[in-house]
Scaffold this motif. Structure first.
Motif, short mmCIF file in Angstrom:
data_model
loop_
_atom_site.label_atom_id
_atom_site.label_comp_id
_atom_site.label_asym_id
_atom_site.label_seq_id
_atom_site.Cartn_x
_atom_site.Cartn_y
_atom_site.Cartn_z
N ILE A 1 -47.70 -35.00 55.71
CA ILE A 1 -47.78 -33.67 56.34
C ILE A 1 -47.68 -32.58 55.28
CG2 ILE A 1 -46.68 -32.10 57.98
CD1 ILE A 1 -45.57 -34.55 59.41
N TYR A 2 -48.62 -31.66 55.31
CA TYR A 2 -48.52 -30.47 54.45
C TYR A 2 -47.74 -29.43 55.24
CZ TYR A 2 -51.94 -32.71 51.48
OH TYR A 2 -52.58 -33.60 50.65
N GLN A 3 -46.56 -29.09 54.78
CA GLN A 3 -45.67 -28.22 55.55
C GLN A 3 -45.93 -26.75 55.26
OE1 GLN A 3 -41.53 -29.59 55.44
NE2 GLN A 3 -42.11 -30.54 57.35
N LEU A 4 -46.68 -26.14 56.17
CA LEU A 4 -46.97 -24.71 56.03
C LEU A 4 -46.08 -23.92 56.99
CD1 LEU A 4 -50.87 -25.00 56.20
CD2 LEU A 4 -49.48 -24.79 54.14
N ASN A 5 -45.17 -24.64 57.64
CA ASN A 5 -44.39 -24.00 58.72
C ASN A 5 -43.12 -23.33 58.23
OD1 ASN A 5 -43.52 -26.75 58.19
ND2 ASN A 5 -42.08 -26.47 59.85
N ILE A 6 -42.59 -23.75 57.11
CA ILE A 6 -41.24 -23.30 56.75
C ILE A 6 -41.23 -22.62 55.39
CG2 ILE A 6 -40.55 -25.57 55.79
CD1 ILE A 6 -37.80 -25.05 57.23
N LYS B 1 -46.78 -14.28 39.94
CA LYS B 1 -48.16 -14.61 39.59
C LYS B 1 -48.60 -15.85 40.41
CE LYS B 1 -50.87 -15.78 35.48
NZ LYS B 1 -50.92 -17.25 35.51
N GLU B 2 -47.70 -16.82 40.46
CA GLU B 2 -48.00 -18.05 41.21
C GLU B 2 -48.22 -17.73 42.71
OE1 GLU B 2 -48.50 -21.14 40.27
OE2 GLU B 2 -48.50 -22.06 42.27
N TYR B 3 -47.33 -16.92 43.29
CA TYR B 3 -47.47 -16.60 44.72
C TYR B 3 -48.72 -15.76 44.99
CZ TYR B 3 -43.03 -18.54 46.34
OH TYR B 3 -42.02 -19.40 46.68
N THR B 4 -49.05 -14.87 44.05
CA THR B 4 -50.26 -14.06 44.24
C THR B 4 -51.48 -14.97 44.28
OG1 THR B 4 -49.20 -12.28 43.01
CG2 THR B 4 -51.57 -12.08 43.31
N GLU B 5 -51.51 -15.95 43.37
CA GLU B 5 -52.66 -16.87 43.35
C GLU B 5 -52.71 -17.70 44.63
OE1 GLU B 5 -52.63 -17.27 38.48
OE2 GLU B 5 -52.23 -19.05 39.69
N ARG B 6 -51.53 -18.15 45.07
CA ARG B 6 -51.48 -18.93 46.31
C ARG B 6 -51.94 -18.09 47.49
NH1 ARG B 6 -45.68 -22.15 46.08
NH2 ARG B 6 -46.07 -23.27 44.13
N LYS C 1 -47.89 -25.96 46.25
CA LYS C 1 -48.71 -25.84 45.05
C LYS C 1 -50.17 -25.64 45.45
CE LYS C 1 -45.76 -28.38 41.94
NZ LYS C 1 -44.64 -28.10 42.85
N LYS C 2 -50.94 -24.95 44.55
CA LYS C 2 -52.29 -24.55 44.93
C LYS C 2 -53.17 -25.72 45.39
CE LYS C 2 -52.04 -22.09 41.33
NZ LYS C 2 -51.96 -21.31 40.14
N GLU C 3 -53.07 -26.87 44.66
CA GLU C 3 -53.94 -28.00 45.06
C GLU C 3 -53.58 -28.50 46.46
OE1 GLU C 3 -52.06 -27.87 42.35
OE2 GLU C 3 -50.99 -29.75 41.97
N ASN C 4 -52.29 -28.47 46.80
CA ASN C 4 -51.86 -28.90 48.14
C ASN C 4 -52.26 -27.89 49.21
OD1 ASN C 4 -50.75 -31.22 47.14
ND2 ASN C 4 -48.71 -30.36 46.90
N LEU C 5 -52.18 -26.62 48.82
CA LEU C 5 -52.56 -25.54 49.75
C LEU C 5 -54.05 -25.64 50.08
CD1 LEU C 5 -50.89 -23.29 50.97
CD2 LEU C 5 -51.45 -21.84 49.04
N GLU D 1 -58.28 -27.16 54.04
CA GLU D 1 -59.43 -28.01 54.38
C GLU D 1 -59.11 -28.83 55.64
OE1 GLU D 1 -60.62 -30.20 50.87
OE2 GLU D 1 -61.47 -31.73 52.20
N ILE D 2 -57.90 -29.37 55.67
CA ILE D 2 -57.50 -30.20 56.82
C ILE D 2 -57.42 -29.33 58.09
CG2 ILE D 2 -55.58 -31.55 57.79
CD1 ILE D 2 -55.09 -32.56 54.90
N LEU D 3 -56.90 -28.12 57.95
CA LEU D 3 -56.81 -27.21 59.11
C LEU D 3 -58.20 -26.91 59.66
CD1 LEU D 3 -54.92 -25.42 60.85
CD2 LEU D 3 -55.32 -23.58 59.22
N LYS D 4 -59.16 -26.71 58.76
CA LYS D 4 -60.53 -26.41 59.18
C LYS D 4 -61.12 -27.59 59.97
CE LYS D 4 -64.91 -24.99 57.06
NZ LYS D 4 -65.80 -26.13 57.05
N ILE D 5 -60.92 -28.79 59.42
CA ILE D 5 -61.44 -30.00 60.09
C ILE D 5 -60.76 -30.17 61.45
CG2 ILE D 5 -61.52 -32.54 59.93
CD1 ILE D 5 -61.73 -32.04 56.80
N ALA D 6 -59.45 -29.91 61.47
CA ALA D 6 -58.68 -30.07 62.72
C ALA D 6 -59.20 -29.10 63.79
CB ALA D 6 -57.20 -29.82 62.44
N LEU D 7 -59.46 -27.86 63.39
CA LEU D 7 -59.93 -26.87 64.37
C LEU D 7 -61.29 -27.28 64.93
CD1 LEU D 7 -58.78 -23.56 62.67
CD2 LEU D 7 -58.16 -24.30 64.98
#
Ligand SMILES: Cc1ncc(COP(=O)(O)O)c(C=O)c1O
Length: 396
Positions: A33-38, A293-298, A376-380, A385-391
């Motif tokens: 699971i990619y946790q985008l919730n917390i 810088k990291e958060y701006t890129e994300r 991390k950016k690669e996980n994001l 991509e997974i969210l798009k496929i899921a929708l």
């Protein structure tokens, strides 16, 4: 059987955590699971903070002063002054997370039935703290179309009644990422003075302001000293969520005297964590530059990715590390559960926080989710991509 209280019954579930049982079941089935919730950042805690706990030679892990270590409060006041927040150690009470500071603030300035105006969507746990304190939240709705900027001041004024005690702001905003301008803060300050209200500003994301935009604290407005109360925390600033250290800050002596009684009732904030938080204040500015810088890129990666998904609308955040996204679904709650229970793509899925719980107006934000860009950016990238496929699959 003895019955529980109405308060206990009415306490809202956290929209951020309520799907955890479904996530646990999904993990047991072998799903990643990619946790985008917390809002749990994956950024490393500054080494100085961790070393301070490892290398101390305490024999007795004792209580501290109810307001927190004096040495910590003196150093913290110095940090605030560096950030244009003119306060002294005596204006600060160290709390068990910003969460406890919010409870102390509500406890110190409201009675049951009093009203607090809050721009919505807002940090979901404000609903819980208000319920615990018997406070009525009066929401004022922002819109995704204009990035949840401050509604017209005249709209605030319309909501003020003889029960209104305060305006509660989150700046930068969780879940909106909105960063209030100096003018907006000044307008709210003028309104608070005109109607004799408190402004409680939750500034736990102060350091996370992007695109060169400066954060303006409620504490830096001249003339607002008796009305302003600031809530702060080390949780996000130093990626120290588990330390459970925050603070309540005000120049208003009566507020501080009342808050101190709440602080005495719970004895003291955690001792080891104060040692870590005090040491964290030595964190060099470069740490924040790198983290920002990291958060701006994300953020850029997330927003661009979401905007590419057909039917998704998103507000562009200027601070913190969240965004509200409107999805092409009727009920984001059901969709979020479906993502965990019924969907997978190559044994992977994503977890999002349904946004309805970030509103107090019923049936609002039903097709919205809050997404935290704490991966991390690669996980994001993979999660988008997974969210798009899921929708696509959900709407087939
Ligand atoms: C806006 C806001 N305020 C307060 C808190 C509470 O933080 P803590 O109790 O960890 O300091 C959080 C945590 O996510 C938050 O997002």
């Amino acid at each position: 059987m003895p019955s529980i209280s109405n308060k206990g019954r009415n306490m809202p579930e956290s929209p951020i955590r309520k799907l955890v049982p479904f996530a646990e079941a999904a993990v047991k089935k072998g799903k990643k699971i990619y946790q985008l919730n917390i809002g749990q950042p994956d950024i490393e805690t500054p080494k100085a903070a961790l070393d301070a706990v490892k290398n101390n030679n305490i024999d007795v892990l004792s209580y501290s002063h109810s307001a927190g270590f004096e040495s910590y409060r003196i150093k913290l006041a110095k940090y605030y002054r560096k950030n244009d927040i003119p306060v002294d150690a005596e204006d600060i009470i160290i709390t068990t997370g910003g969460s406890e500071a919010l409870l102390f603030a509500m406890g110190s300035i409201t009675d049951p039935g009093d009203e607090v105006i809050i721009p919505e969507p807002f940090y979901a746990n404000y609903n819980g703290f208000a319920t615990a304190s018997g406070v009525q939240i009066v929401p004022i709705k922002g819109s995704i179309e204009d990035n949840f900027s401050l509604p017209e001041i005249s709209e605030f004024e319309k909501l003020i009644t003889d029960k209104t005690k305060a305006i509660l702001l989150c700046n930068p905003g969780n879940p909106t990422g909105y960063l209030y301008t100096r003018e907006e803060i000044q307008q709210l300050a003028d309104l608070a003075i005109k109607h004799d209200l408190f402004i409680v500003a939750d500034e736990v994301y102060r350091e996370f302001a992007y695109d060169g935009v400066k954060h303006h604290s409620i504490m830096s407005i001249p003339g607002l000293e008796q009305n302003a109360i600031m809530v702060d925390s080390v949780s996000k600033r130093y990626s120290m969520c588990g330390a459970r250290i925050g603070c309540l800050v005000s120049k208003n002596k009566e507020v501080m005297t009342a808050a101190m009684k709440f602080a005495q009732a719970r004895l003291s904030p955690p001792t080891f964590a104060q040692i870590a938080a005090e040491a964290a204040l030595d964190t060099p500015d470069e740490y924040f530059e790198e983290v920002n810088k990291e958060y701006t890129e994300r953020r850029n990666l997330l927003i661009e990715g979401l905007e590419r998904i057909p039917g998704v609308k998103v507000a562009k955040p200027k601070g913190a590390f969240y965004c509200i996204a409107e999805l092409p679904v009727e009920n984001a709650d059901k969709f979020a559960q479906w993502l965990l229970e019924d969907f997978e793509f190559n044994k992977e899925t994503v977890m999002v926080a349904p946004a309805a719980g970030f509103y107090s107006t019923p049936n609002t934000g039903m097709n919205q989710v809050r997404i935290a860009y704490v991966l991390k950016k690669e996980n994001l990238e993979r999660a988008i991509e997974i969210l798009k496929i899921a929708l696509e699959e959900y709407n087939k």
